[in-house]
Design a protein around this motif. Structure first.
Motif, PDB file in Angstrom:
ATOM      1  N   GLY A  21     -13.647  21.475 -22.778  1.00  0.00           N
ATOM      2  CA  GLY A  21     -12.717  20.354 -22.635  1.00  0.00           C
ATOM      3  C   GLY A  21     -11.935  20.085 -23.912  1.00  0.00           C
ATOM      4  N   LEU A  33      -7.896  20.230 -24.620  1.00  0.00           N
ATOM      5  CA  LEU A  33      -7.148  19.144 -25.253  1.00  0.00           C
ATOM      6  C   LEU A  33      -6.341  19.660 -26.437  1.00  0.00           C
ATOM      7  CD1 LEU A  33      -9.855  16.307 -25.206  1.00  0.00           C
ATOM      8  CD2 LEU A  33      -7.843  16.495 -23.732  1.00  0.00           C
ATOM      9  N   LYS A  55      -3.485  21.550 -25.344  1.00  0.00           N
ATOM     10  CA  LYS A  55      -2.642  20.717 -24.482  1.00  0.00           C
ATOM     11  C   LYS A  55      -2.444  21.331 -23.099  1.00  0.00           C
ATOM     12  CE  LYS A  55      -0.433  18.462 -28.383  1.00  0.00           C
ATOM     13  NZ  LYS A  55       0.814  18.057 -29.071  1.00  0.00           N
ATOM     14  N   TYR A  96      -3.756  20.509 -19.869  1.00  0.00           N
ATOM     15  CA  TYR A  96      -4.486  19.364 -19.345  1.00  0.00           C
ATOM     16  C   TYR A  96      -4.958  19.513 -17.906  1.00  0.00           C
ATOM     17  CZ  TYR A  96      -2.709  17.102 -23.564  1.00  0.00           C
ATOM     18  OH  TYR A  96      -2.413  16.787 -24.869  1.00  0.00           O
ATOM     19  N   LEU A 107      -8.510  20.353 -16.846  1.00  0.00           N
ATOM     20  CA  LEU A 107      -9.537  19.321 -17.011  1.00  0.00           C
ATOM     21  C   LEU A 107     -10.021  18.795 -15.664  1.00  0.00           C
ATOM     22  CD1 LEU A 107      -7.984  17.326 -19.993  1.00  0.00           C
ATOM     23  CD2 LEU A 107     -10.094  18.670 -20.064  1.00  0.00           C
ATOM     24  N   SER A 114     -13.942  18.639 -15.072  1.00  0.00           N
ATOM     25  CA  SER A 114     -14.630  17.357 -14.887  1.00  0.00           C
ATOM     26  C   SER A 114     -15.301  17.277 -13.518  1.00  0.00           C
ATOM     27  CB  SER A 114     -13.649  16.202 -15.071  1.00  0.00           C
ATOM     28  OG  SER A 114     -12.537  16.339 -14.217  1.00  0.00           O
ATOM     29  N   VAL A 148     -11.517  12.366 -23.827  1.00  0.00           N
ATOM     30  CA  VAL A 148     -10.090  12.325 -23.490  1.00  0.00           C
ATOM     31  C   VAL A 148      -9.461  11.008 -23.935  1.00  0.00           C
ATOM     32  CG1 VAL A 148     -10.317  13.968 -21.603  1.00  0.00           C
ATOM     33  CG2 VAL A 148     -10.482  11.526 -21.118  1.00  0.00           C
ATOM     34  N   TRP A 197      -8.811  11.495 -27.558  1.00  0.00           N
ATOM     35  CA  TRP A 197      -7.665  12.381 -27.765  1.00  0.00           C
ATOM     36  C   TRP A 197      -6.348  11.635 -27.513  1.00  0.00           C
ATOM     37  CZ3 TRP A 197      -6.337  16.521 -30.178  1.00  0.00           C
ATOM     38  CH2 TRP A 197      -5.164  17.210 -29.838  1.00  0.00           C
ATOM     39  N   THR A 198      -6.309  10.792 -26.502  1.00  0.00           N
ATOM     40  CA  THR A 198      -5.107  10.007 -26.230  1.00  0.00           C
ATOM     41  C   THR A 198      -4.785   9.084 -27.399  1.00  0.00           C
ATOM     42  OG1 THR A 198      -5.454  10.106 -23.838  1.00  0.00           O
ATOM     43  CG2 THR A 198      -4.081   8.323 -24.670  1.00  0.00           C
ATOM     44  N   PRO A 223      -4.301  13.813 -19.753  1.00  0.00           N
ATOM     45  CA  PRO A 223      -5.732  14.174 -19.776  1.00  0.00           C
ATOM     46  C   PRO A 223      -6.624  13.105 -19.158  1.00  0.00           C
ATOM     47  CG  PRO A 223      -4.929  13.687 -21.996  1.00  0.00           C
ATOM     48  CD  PRO A 223      -3.721  13.790 -21.109  1.00  0.00           C
ATOM     49  N   ILE A 224      -6.271  11.839 -19.363  1.00  0.00           N
ATOM     50  CA  ILE A 224      -7.065  10.759 -18.756  1.00  0.00           C
ATOM     51  C   ILE A 224      -6.983  10.844 -17.237  1.00  0.00           C
ATOM     52  CG2 ILE A 224      -7.259   8.265 -18.485  1.00  0.00           C
ATOM     53  CD1 ILE A 224      -6.296   7.943 -21.341  1.00  0.00           C
ATOM     54  N   VAL A 256      -8.972  13.971 -15.859  1.00  0.00           N
ATOM     55  CA  VAL A 256     -10.431  13.845 -15.977  1.00  0.00           C
ATOM     56  C   VAL A 256     -10.966  12.779 -15.030  1.00  0.00           C
ATOM     57  CG1 VAL A 256     -12.272  13.042 -17.510  1.00  0.00           C
ATOM     58  CG2 VAL A 256     -10.691  14.803 -18.284  1.00  0.00           C
TER      59      VAL A 256
END
Length: 563
Positions: free
Chosen positions: A171, A175, A178, A180, A183, A187, A204, A207-208, A222-223, A226
């Motif tokens: 994961g 990230l 990039k 995404y 993921l 997940s 994530v 990372w954001t 990414p949020i 996931v």
């Protein structure tokens, strides 16, 4: 046959060097975890859960062959893991164990799979460092191996945490590159494998925040991927929706600052701070070095090291509270240090780079002058000191690894042997009618009883909170009985728990004394590890105590009066 003229160039290429480094790392990691795993004849080390996992993996395989998946779980009927509410929250982990069960010897299957899974987990961390061209990767491999004795110990348990590390490394790589959308399947798989998928969600979000600080924008993808994948893993699940309730109960019970409602597994308590610091000195030093080396002023190049700073710090804080995070924090602490030090090791950062741009512009004519002999000597001296420092660090890490391995091998070798409880469990299997409930005086004895005797059910197992969640009053009574606080436990066990037989290890002395004195119990099986008691139909008065004699000169033993 004449060798190709291009072969020496290929062997000297960067890709060939990385392949050699990865092969050397894989061999070293595999040998170490194999040695650790086979330091004991038992499954796991200091933990019985591996007996449940490998047995259940075998039962899952048999249910698939018989087209009856998932099989009913009937062995803990008084808990929230009764047949109607059982949830396998390690489902894919058990699928990964299945192929190892095809060869019959479940003990060997659990041990080989545990050694392989642990090796792959640590190798994934090493691969990550090599993939991102961290300098002196073999030294960092040594740091990963030496990072923490509790990390080595816990990673050897035949449980799911190695997969959590593997998924986290994958994961984080997604990230950093990039990419995404992958993921989502990651997940999804994580959610079906182990309930520590929450760590990927944490990653994530961190990372954001890092992207927001370094690039001044909100990176929502990414949020979204996931959360979507995790939700799918929870819903597209043979145990849905009961799995959501079990997950909520875990969070409610374990994620609290105060003491637990009932006693739980040791992994949910904290380590003694000083003891853990000594045993995890490399991880602790790695965090300090990372904090010192991290340069927040360099926003353009700080996103990788900043991510590891935040992520490893969060894991460190969780480790202080729960020792079960000890298999996650140490390797990520080393990776944080490696990324924070990388600019210094590459020579792209020095004291000069901390000066302002105006000052650097003024100094540039001096920096551009031809290199003098004195400057060349200084460079050579600097390289010599770097070599000496590198050698010193390597020696120190080797010494720490040696002591960590020795301590871990000794701890694992001190585990109860594989045959522990086998005699008592087999007696139950041979002498009791199938389906009877057995009162086990310790919840963590259940995995071995389950491994050796599938024909009976038990009062508590896998986690004491399962009994507490189903019936708090019954759980509290269970605690009072097993701790010896109920002087006449026979009728309570018979009437409240529906059990006529008690399986107890030989360390519950207060309970055993009460049972013997009550007149309700008779010993039907006993060895040096465990005792099986039967609750009589009628209470029997204990024999009267013999008066002490004052015949000092009488050396003959006094004959017991028996009823």
């Amino acid at each position: 046959m004449k060798p190709s003229p291009h072969l020496p160039g290929v062997l000297k290429s960067e890709s060939a060097l990385r392949a050699v480094q990865l092969c050397a790392g894989a061999i070293a990691i595999g040998l170490i975890f194999w040695q650790l795993q086979f330091s004991t004849s038992a499954i796991c080390c200091g933990d019985f859960d591996g007996y449940y996992h490998i047995k259940w993996s075998r039962l899952l395989w048999e249910s698939l062959r018989n087209h009856s998946f998932p099989p009913p779980f009937t062995w803990l009927p008084l808990t929230t893991l009764d047949p109607r509410h059982y949830v396998d929250h390690h489902l894919l982990f058990h699928f990964f164990q299945m192929p190892f069960t095809w060869f019959g010897d479940l003990r060997l299957a659990a041990k080989i799979s545990a050694a392989i899974f642990a090796s792959v987990a640590l190798f994934s961390c090493y691969w990550f460092l090599v993939r991102y061209r961290i300098r002196y990767s073999l030294v960092w491999l040594l740091a990963l191996l030496a990072c923490s004795a509790p990390f080595l110990y816990r990673l050897n348990m035949a449980k799911a945490p190695p997969f959590a590390i593997i998924y986290l490394v994958i994961g984080i790589h997604l990230l950093f590159t990039k990419k995404y959308w992958p993921l989502l399947p990651l997940s999804f798989i994580f959610g079906l494998t182990y309930d520590m998928f929450v760590l990927l969600i944490l990653a994530v979000f961190i990372w954001t925040a890092v992207i927001g600080w370094t690039e001044h924008r909100f990176e929502w993808r990414p949020i979204a991927w996931v959360l979507l994948g995790t939700t799918a893993g929870l819903i597209i699940n043979p145990y849905f929706p009961t799995n959501l309730h079990l997950f909520y109960e875990h969070l409610k019970t374990k994620l609290k600052p105060s003491d637990f409602s009932t006693k739980v597994g040791q992994e949910w308590y904290s380590y003694p701070i000083w003891d853990f610091t000594i045993k995890s000195v490399v991880a602790c030093i790695a965090m300090i070095v990372g904090y010192v080396a991290f340069d927040p002023a360099d926003r353009k190049r700080a996103h990788h090291s900043l991510f590891f700073l935040l992520f490893s710090t969060a894991l460190m804080i969780m480790t202080v509270r729960w020792r079960r995070i000890a298999e996650y924090w140490p390797p990520f602490a080393v990776m944080f240090s490696a990324f924070a030090l990388q600019p210094w090791l590459q020579g792209t950062r020095s004291t000069l780079t901390r000066l302002s741009t105006d000052i650097l512009d003024e100094l540039q004519p001096f920096l551009d002058r031809p290199t003098s002999r004195t400057t060349a000597d200084a460079v050579e001296l600097k390289a010599l000191w770097r070599t000496i420092a590198l050698a010193a660090v390597t020696v120190c890490l080797g010494v720490i690894l040696f002591f960590n391995l020795r301590a871990t091998i000794n701890d694992i070798a001190g585990s109860e042997p594989h045959d522990y409880y086998r005699g008592g469990a087999q007696w139950l299997h041979a002498n009791l009618q199938p389906g009877q409930i057995v009162f086990n005086t310790d919840w963590d004895d259940f995995p071995r009883l389950f491994y050796y005797d599938l024909s009976h059910t038990y009062v508590s197992g896998l986690d004491p909170t399962y009994l507490y969640d189903k019936d708090p009053a019954l759980s509290q009574l269970y605690d009072r009985i097993t701790l010896g606080e109920e002087e006449d436990p026979g009728p309570l066990i018979r009437d409240r728990f529906g059990a006529r037989y008690v399986f107890t290890d030989n360390s519950h002395q207060d309970f055993f004394d009460n049972a013997q004195a009550s007149g309700w119990f008779e010993i039907v099986y006993e060895d040096k590890e465990c005792t099986v008691l039967h609750i009589r139909d009628q209470k029997v008065e204990p024999p009267p105590e013999q008066p002490e004699t004052s015949d000092a000169g009488n050396d003959e033993p006094q004959q017991e009066n028996r009823p």
